[in-house]
Design an enzyme around this catalytic site. Sequence first.
Site, PDB file in Angstrom:
ATOM      1  N   LYS A  41       1.093   4.332  -2.855  1.00  0.00           N
ATOM      2  CA  LYS A  41       0.846   5.751  -2.543  1.00  0.00           C
ATOM      3  C   LYS A  41       2.119   6.591  -2.710  1.00  0.00           C
ATOM      4  CE  LYS A  41      -3.572   5.786  -1.361  1.00  0.00           C
ATOM      5  NZ  LYS A  41      -4.578   6.533  -2.150  1.00  0.00           N
TER       6      LYS A  41
ATOM      7  N   TYR B 136       0.838  -1.206   0.000  1.00  0.00           N
ATOM      8  CA  TYR B 136       0.000   0.000   0.000  1.00  0.00           C
ATOM      9  C   TYR B 136       0.869   1.252   0.000  1.00  0.00           C
ATOM     10  CZ  TYR B 136      -3.121   3.595   1.942  1.00  0.00           C
ATOM     11  OH  TYR B 136      -3.825   4.736   2.170  1.00  0.00           O
TER      12      TYR B 136
END
Lengths: 149, 77
Positions: free
Chosen positions: A72, A68
Amino acid sequence: MNTLGAFRPGEALAATPEDLRVMLDVNLGAALWLSQAVAPYMRRRGGGAIVHVSARPASVPTAGMAAYSLGKAALNHLVRILDLELRPDGIRVNAVAPQLLDTARNRAVLAPEALAHAVPPEAIANIIAFLVDGLVTDIGGAIVPAYGA
Amino acid sequence: MSEQVAVVVGAGGGLGSATALVLANAGFSVTAVDRTEKALDQLPDGIHRVVGDATDPVVARNVVDRIATESGPPRYW
């Protein structure tokens, strides 16, 4: 305003190819494809504003959410690249980076103490609205942190 | 009168729907996009809706083109 995002917990050593693919596709890919598609229209209009939604782990290393965080983090860099490439056309590209949102979904899965510093979605939405405001003409490539108290 | 056209992708989620509402209340002509129609049902009338999965580059382009045709070229994305 691209508010798309997906989250999968997991340490770096446990990340699977599928984890990485999904985290990159949703958290980075969508931002790139949408920016590619909308930029020609904004160029013809003489300008515009794009806002993507990043997250605190994109710039602050955080254990337990490796795939994740990588998605990002790549999104943050994309925002800065797009700003360089599109600013000559009057198109501003920025992002807002929340840490944790106070949403029904998060309240259903997180303990109350974990939500102590969660930010209401409306607060992030107000930052997004500020970033597209026609009065804000000189902000581009910014990743605006919105971590809560 | 020119309208400010704004598009919110992921508008079926908590942040996306909040963003769509904030912009609509600020006077933008808002189009909301999400993967399913059901996800967009919660939004009030007056907010345009388009269904599509933007993680697919072809779908993303088709969504943008459709919005530009139906609502006008977006200035705020």
